[in-house]
Design a protein around this motif. Structure first.
Motif, PDB file in Angstrom:
ATOM      1  N   GLY A   1       0.824  -1.197   0.000  1.00 34.06           N
ATOM      2  CA  GLY A   1       0.000   0.000   0.000  1.00 34.06           C
ATOM      3  C   GLY A   1       0.864   1.254   0.000  1.00 34.06           C
ATOM      4  N   PRO A   2       0.298   2.374  -0.457  1.00 36.03           N
ATOM      5  CA  PRO A   2       1.051   3.635  -0.456  1.00 36.03           C
ATOM      6  C   PRO A   2       1.464   4.038   0.958  1.00 36.03           C
ATOM      7  CG  PRO A   2      -0.895   3.821  -1.837  1.00 36.03           C
ATOM      8  CD  PRO A   2      -1.024   2.537  -1.085  1.00 36.03           C
TER       9      PRO A   2
ATOM     10  N   LEU B   1       3.305   8.694  -5.871  1.00 34.99           N
ATOM     11  CA  LEU B   1       1.949   9.165  -6.129  1.00 34.99           C
ATOM     12  C   LEU B   1       1.757  10.563  -5.555  1.00 34.99           C
ATOM     13  CD1 LEU B   1       0.043   5.928  -5.029  1.00 34.99           C
ATOM     14  CD2 LEU B   1       0.459   6.659  -7.367  1.00 34.99           C
TER      15      LEU B   1
ATOM     16  N   PHE C   1      -6.104  11.280  -6.616  1.00 40.87           N
ATOM     17  CA  PHE C   1      -4.751  10.821  -6.892  1.00 40.87           C
ATOM     18  C   PHE C   1      -4.404  10.936  -8.363  1.00 40.87           C
ATOM     19  CE2 PHE C   1      -2.911   8.827  -3.132  1.00 40.87           C
ATOM     20  CZ  PHE C   1      -3.999   8.742  -2.292  1.00 40.87           C
ATOM     21  N   GLY C   2      -3.121  11.180  -8.636  1.00 40.76           N
ATOM     22  CA  GLY C   2      -2.591  11.018  -9.976  1.00 40.76           C
ATOM     23  C   GLY C   2      -2.258   9.562 -10.224  1.00 40.76           C
ATOM     24  N   ALA C   3      -1.891   9.261 -11.475  1.00 42.14           N
ATOM     25  CA  ALA C   3      -1.601   7.875 -11.862  1.00 42.14           C
ATOM     26  C   ALA C   3      -0.240   7.407 -11.367  1.00 42.14           C
ATOM     27  CB  ALA C   3      -1.705   7.712 -13.365  1.00 42.14           C
TER      28      ALA C   3
ATOM     29  N   TYR D   1     -10.305   2.221  -1.598  1.00 38.69           N
ATOM     30  CA  TYR D   1      -9.864   2.585  -2.939  1.00 38.69           C
ATOM     31  C   TYR D   1      -9.702   1.313  -3.770  1.00 38.69           C
ATOM     32  CZ  TYR D   1      -8.263   7.097  -0.994  1.00 38.69           C
ATOM     33  OH  TYR D   1      -8.173   8.329  -0.397  1.00 38.69           O
TER      34      TYR D   1
ATOM     35  N   GLN E   1      -7.262   0.180  -7.224  1.00 42.55           N
ATOM     36  CA  GLN E   1      -6.139   0.621  -8.027  1.00 42.55           C
ATOM     37  C   GLN E   1      -5.996  -0.287  -9.233  1.00 42.55           C
ATOM     38  OE1 GLN E   1      -2.106   0.458  -6.289  1.00 42.55           O
ATOM     39  NE2 GLN E   1      -1.685   2.445  -7.237  1.00 42.55           N
TER      40      GLN E   1
ATOM     41  N   GLY F   1      -1.901   1.758 -14.146  1.00 37.78           N
ATOM     42  CA  GLY F   1      -1.819   3.019 -14.859  1.00 37.78           C
ATOM     43  C   GLY F   1      -2.946   4.000 -14.593  1.00 37.78           C
ATOM     44  N   MET F   2      -3.804   3.678 -13.619  1.00 36.69           N
ATOM     45  CA  MET F   2      -4.997   4.519 -13.420  1.00 36.69           C
ATOM     46  C   MET F   2      -4.991   5.244 -12.085  1.00 36.69           C
ATOM     47  SD  MET F   2      -6.799   4.213 -16.135  1.00 36.69           S
ATOM     48  CE  MET F   2      -8.431   4.761 -15.659  1.00 36.69           C
ATOM     49  N   GLY F   3      -4.016   5.001 -11.240  1.00 36.99           N
ATOM     50  CA  GLY F   3      -4.038   5.639  -9.939  1.00 36.99           C
ATOM     51  C   GLY F   3      -5.102   5.038  -9.028  1.00 36.99           C
ATOM     52  N   LEU F   4      -5.281   5.644  -7.895  1.00 39.49           N
ATOM     53  CA  LEU F   4      -6.246   5.172  -6.893  1.00 39.49           C
ATOM     54  C   LEU F   4      -7.582   5.885  -7.095  1.00 39.49           C
ATOM     55  CD1 LEU F   4      -3.758   5.348  -3.948  1.00 39.49           C
ATOM     56  CD2 LEU F   4      -5.011   3.277  -4.508  1.00 39.49           C
TER      57      LEU F   4
ATOM     58  N   LEU G   1     -11.418   6.398  -5.392  1.00 37.20           N
ATOM     59  CA  LEU G   1     -12.146   6.251  -4.136  1.00 37.20           C
ATOM     60  C   LEU G   1     -13.488   5.568  -4.378  1.00 37.20           C
ATOM     61  CD1 LEU G   1     -12.182   6.950  -1.089  1.00 37.20           C
ATOM     62  CD2 LEU G   1     -13.319   9.088  -1.721  1.00 37.20           C
TER      63      LEU G   1
ATOM     64  N   PHE H   1      -7.488  -1.240  -1.740  1.00 36.58           N
ATOM     65  CA  PHE H   1      -6.776  -0.742  -0.573  1.00 36.58           C
ATOM     66  C   PHE H   1      -7.747  -0.055   0.384  1.00 36.58           C
ATOM     67  CE2 PHE H   1      -2.458  -1.573  -1.604  1.00 36.58           C
ATOM     68  CZ  PHE H   1      -2.358  -1.484  -2.984  1.00 36.58           C
TER      69      PHE H   1
ATOM     70  N   PHE I   1      -2.337   3.344   4.775  1.00 38.97           N
ATOM     71  CA  PHE I   1      -2.914   2.316   3.921  1.00 38.97           C
ATOM     72  C   PHE I   1      -2.611   0.910   4.424  1.00 38.97           C
ATOM     73  CE2 PHE I   1      -4.555   4.379   0.067  1.00 38.97           C
ATOM     74  CZ  PHE I   1      -4.117   5.678   0.267  1.00 38.97           C
TER      75      PHE I   1
END
Lengths: 110, 113
Positions: A43-44, A87, A100-102, B35, B37, B40-43, B45, B90, B104
């Motif tokens: 996880g982040p 991220l 969030f960005g990718a 979330y 994931q 290539g798409m990010g997280l 919600l 996540f 997380f």
């Protein structure tokens, strides 16, 4: 609509080769901009919070900066253990949610 | 402190099956999030909660349900699983006053076939 765009998508560096990751954002009133690190299969992990333009935060070889339209994550003399996906996320002033960005996939080779 | 824990780590579902992803935190955080994931798409919600008994939709809530009966637990329910729900999920928590500083869990990798 709040948006976050990160560039480049992937970055390969040699050990010791400094560089920067970019995070451009559009948000209706910025409460905060956040950087996270994510290792494969995990996880982040929270790194930094930036609240206003001109603010800077540092942690070891990482330094995050913020302007009114973008944030940079500067990596000085990176080591292989800095390899991860980084991220960026923004939080609008009206809510508790993050957008969030990718992410940018960073690979540092020795 | 264990932080945020998630079970299971991996799961394969058949189309139409249902399951619950478990999430528990031991930091006494009021805010919790789910979330997904995708590569290539990010997280994105799915749902979030600002305290026990209070939940709200995120960006991609369709096909999911949540409940929050205690501060510690925030399970995510998938009803009638579809291939589009194949993803890594996540769970996260935050103390609220620092809403963007989220902690997380390790994630659940779900495949629907």
């Amino acid at each position: 609509e709040d948006q976050v765009t990160q560039s480049p998508e992937a970055l390969r560096l040699q050990e010791g080769e400094s560089s920067s990751l970019n995070c451009s954002y559009t948000v209706s009133g910025l409460r905060g901009l956040f950087w996270y690190r994510q290792d494969p299969g995990k996880g982040p992990e929270f790194l930094f919070t930036l609240y206003s333009a001109g603010e800077e935060k540092e942690k070891e070889r990482l330094k995050a900066t913020l302007t009114k339209k973008e944030s940079f994550l500067h990596i000085t003399a990176p080591k292989p253990e800095d390899s991860a996906t980084y991220l960026c996320a923004v939080q609008a002033s009206y809510g508790n949610k993050l957008v969030f960005g990718a992410g940018t996939i960073l690979r540092v080779k020795s | 402190n264990a932080g945020v824990t998630q079970t299971p780590k991996f799961r394969i579902l058949k189309i139409g099956q249902s399951m619950t992803l478990q999430c528990t935190q031991d930091m006494n955080h009021n805010y919790m999030y789910w979330y997904r994931q995708d590569p290539g798409m990010g997280l994105k919600l799915i749902y979030y909660s600002v305290g026990a008994g209070i939940t709200d939709k995120g960006e991609v809530p369709n096909g999911y349900n949540v409940s929050r009966s205690t501060t510690e637990d925030f399970p995510l329910r998938l009803e009638l699983a579809a291939p589009s729900q194949t993803s890594v999920y996540f769970c996260a928590s935050s103390p609220g006053y620092r809403g963007g500083e989220q902690y997380f869990g390790p994630g659940t990798r779900l495949t629907v076939t």
